[in-house]
Scaffold this active site. Structure first.
Site, PDB file in Angstrom:
ATOM      1  CE1 TYR A  73      -4.059   1.992   0.378  1.00 11.67           C
ATOM      2  CE2 TYR A  73      -2.542   3.452   1.535  1.00 11.67           C
ATOM      3  CZ  TYR A  73      -3.750   3.250   0.893  1.00 11.67           C
ATOM      4  OH  TYR A  73      -4.639   4.276   0.765  1.00 11.67           O
ATOM      5  CB  THR A 126     -11.596  17.843 -24.043  1.00 10.71           C
ATOM      6  OG1 THR A 126     -10.672  16.752 -23.963  1.00 10.71           O
ATOM      7  CG2 THR A 126     -11.938  18.100 -25.508  1.00 10.71           C
ATOM      8  CG  ASP A 214      -0.994  18.368 -21.425  1.00 10.32           C
ATOM      9  OD1 ASP A 214      -0.374  17.283 -21.374  1.00 10.32           O
ATOM     10  OD2 ASP A 214      -2.219  18.442 -21.615  1.00 10.32           O
ATOM     11  CE  LYS A 257      -3.897  10.562 -24.403  1.00  8.37           C
ATOM     12  NZ  LYS A 257      -4.086  11.779 -23.714  1.00  8.37           N
ATOM     13  CG  PHE A 448     -16.012  14.988 -26.772  1.00  4.63           C
ATOM     14  CD1 PHE A 448     -15.799  16.109 -25.990  1.00  4.63           C
ATOM     15  CD2 PHE A 448     -15.145  13.924 -26.646  1.00  4.63           C
ATOM     16  CE1 PHE A 448     -14.737  16.160 -25.094  1.00  4.63           C
ATOM     17  CE2 PHE A 448     -14.089  13.961 -25.752  1.00  4.63           C
ATOM     18  CZ  PHE A 448     -13.894  15.081 -24.976  1.00  4.63           C
TER      19      PHE A 448
HETATM   20  C1  LIG Z   1      -5.157  12.610 -23.074  1.00  2.75           C
HETATM   21  C2  LIG Z   1      -4.771  13.984 -22.734  1.00  2.75           C
HETATM   22  C3  LIG Z   1      -5.003  14.520 -21.464  1.00  2.75           C
HETATM   23  C4  LIG Z   1      -5.814  13.797 -20.406  1.00  2.75           C
HETATM   24  O1  LIG Z   1      -5.224  12.628 -19.998  1.00  2.75           O
HETATM   25  P1  LIG Z   1      -6.081  11.322 -19.604  1.00  2.75           P
HETATM   26  O2  LIG Z   1      -5.005  10.320 -19.304  1.00  2.75           O
HETATM   27  O3  LIG Z   1      -6.936  10.957 -20.752  1.00  2.75           O
HETATM   28  O4  LIG Z   1      -6.867  11.662 -18.386  1.00  2.75           O
HETATM   29  C5  LIG Z   1      -4.523  15.797 -21.212  1.00  2.75           C
HETATM   30  N1  LIG Z   1      -3.876  16.503 -22.144  1.00  2.75           N
HETATM   31  C6  LIG Z   1      -3.660  16.029 -23.386  1.00  2.75           C
HETATM   32  C7  LIG Z   1      -2.942  16.869 -24.388  1.00  2.75           C
HETATM   33  C8  LIG Z   1      -4.100  14.755 -23.723  1.00  2.75           C
HETATM   34  O5  LIG Z   1      -3.908  14.304 -24.959  1.00  2.75           O
END
Ligand SMILES: *Cc1c(COP(=O)(O)O)cnc(C)c1O
Length: 474
Positions: A73, A126, A214, A257, A448
């Site tokens: 944990y 989004t 990001d 990603k 969406f």
């Molecule tokens: C996918 C994505 C997110 C959100 O991440 P999740 O793992 O889907 O919660 C944030 N910013 C970008 C640019 C993304 O492509």
């Protein structure tokens, strides 16, 4: 010398059979799904290009790492391994794992945004914008104008417009931070240059406004910098990635990603006080600060995935496969966003289906047509994704009305890309077969994902007055 072919830098050790469907089966499936590709069952999909999120194939080393999961944990070994790898490649001091990217966005938003604040960004994403608005922030876009033009061939269309940034920073009112997205998703996977990032970082620092990356597609962005930016060709991907991160105060990251895992994300920051507050909050929303909603094995797979993601052969083939599909479509005269982005090919739906008015959502209609044609699943990235203006409640019609063919990492072969290109060409050659869409139901947040639609019937299309009343009934 003529251009040489390249091949995927891996061989296949395990296969997952694909199911083909008949046109009748697809018609039923898409109707059951309310004409929203997010609501299709994946068993009814042939080639799944909905998203590159969490759809990567893991390597044998990552699967081996899964067996090393330390499911304690607290204080799991895998957390410390991941922390060390994030420090090595992203350079941030403090790691707070989260279940996926939006978990990190949630934490950053509630920690740094006060109601009424402005939050800056190079085009919205989004989930990022949703969390900023839920925290009381107001999003202001400072991306360069080229990002909104699908035919502009500039190499770094994700760049921040410095004049817009300066204006936003001096407009009065508190600016919480700039969220700088790498390889801007909604612009078609378009990169930010290092020189732009240096200027942005400098300007924000002078105004005392932090910059959070990001970093979801920062590795793909680093590859474009190596390829396209003067003076960067001889640097390695890890060197460029480290410099990108060094120009910012921290990052949110969806590890689904670039980092080659099926689930996971993280917040990473340099400020020890912010890190301490994030560690305290993550307990409320995700889990203890040494697992943040992930199993130990997930963190191990992520640590190995990060190491693989920055290898040149991998990233060249990943971006190269997207380019392969994109070039096929460009050569066939299909309007797509150019230059071809890092993670997908974005079809210009407004141009492919000029007879469908914007309030009948041509991009949504194109996703449906493509699915019916071949069972290929794509994603709407236009007015449906943009949602409604929070003040007026009106639909937002962004300049880009796109369909995204997103390529999962290490999953499909060039032959799948050929089949995809042929299917898109077939649909684009017969635009009049495609009819517009109207909302049947529309949820409040991130509509969406879960909206349901119906085709606007042919006779309605022929009668503009009837169409208007239908649209008003949404
Ligand atoms: C996918 C994505 C997110 C959100 O991440 P999740 O793992 O889907 O919660 C944030 N910013 C970008 C640019 C993304 O492509």
């Amino acid at each position: 010398m003529s251009r040489r072919s390249w091949a995927e830098p891996f061989k296949i050790k395990m296969v997952e059979p694909l199911r083909m469907t008949s046109p009748q089966e697809r018609e039923r499936a898409i109707a059951d799904a309310g004409y929203n590709t997010f609501l299709l069952r994946s068993r009814d999909v042939y080639i799944d290009l909905l998203t590159d999120s969490g759809t990567s194939a893991m390597s044998d080393r990552q699967w081996a790492g899964m067996m090393l999961g330390d499911e304690a944990y607290a204080g799991s070994e895998n957390f410390y391994h991941l922390e060390e790898v994030v420090r090595r490649y992203y350079g941030y001091e403090h790691l707070i794992p989260t279940h996926q990217g939006r978990g990190a966005e949630h934490l950053l938003s509630i920690l740094c945004i006060q109601p009424g604040d402005t939050v800056l960004g190079n085009m919205y994403f989004t989930t990022t914008k949703a969390h900023q608005e839920l925290a009381g922030g107001r999003f202001v876009d400072v991306v360069c104008d080229a990002a909104h033009d699908p035919d502009d061939l500039s190499p770094f269309k994700g760049n921040v417009d410095l004049a817009k940034l300066e204006r936003a920073l001096t407009a009065g009112g508190r600016v919480a931070y700039l969220c700088l997205q790498m390889n801007v998703n909604m612009a078609g996977g378009q990169p930010v240059s290092l020189s732009n990032l240096r200027q942005v970082s400098d300007l924000c620092r002078r105004h005392g406004v932090p910059v959070y990356l990001d970093a979801t597609r920062a590795v793909e962005n680093a590859y474009f910098i190596k390829l396209r930016e003067p003076g960067q060709a001889d640097r390695t991907i890890p060197e460029i990635l480290l410099e990108i991160c060094s120009l910012t105060d921290g990052c949110t990251n969806s590890a689904k990603k670039d980092c080659l895992v099926n689930i996971g994300g993280f917040l990473a920051v340099n400020d020890p006080d912010l890190a301490e507050r994030a560690r305290n909050l993550v307990v409320v929303y995700e889990g203890l600060h040494t697992y943040g909603g992930l199993a130990g094995r997930d963190m191990e797979a992520m640590a190995v995935g990060i190491e693989e993601s920055v290898q040149f052969d991998h990233i060249r083939a990943r971006v190269g496969q997207v380019e392969y599909l994109g070039e096929k479509l460009v050569n066939a005269g299909v309007p797509v966003v150019r230059p071809i982005g890092g993670h997908g090919v974005f079809l210009n739906a407004a141009k492919i289906l000029p007879h469908i008015p914007r309030d009948q959502f041509p991009a949504q209609a194109l996703t449906v047509a493509l699915y019916l044609e071949s069972g290929i699943r794509s994603m709407e990235r236009g007015a449906v994704s943009a949602g409604r203006d929070p003040d007026t409640g009106e639909n937002i019609f962004p300049s880009l009305e796109l369909v995204r063919l997103t390529i999962p990492r290490r999953v499909y072969t060039q032959a799948h890309m050929d089949v995809t290109a042929e299917s898109v060409m077939e649909v684009a050659a017969h635009p009049r077969r495609v009819t517009g869409m109207r909302f049947v139901s529309e949820p409040k947040h991130l509509r969406f994902f879960q909206s349901r639609f119906a085709p606007v019937s042919a006779d309605v299309e022929a009668a503009p007055r009837a169409r208007k009343s239908l649209a008003a009934g949404v």
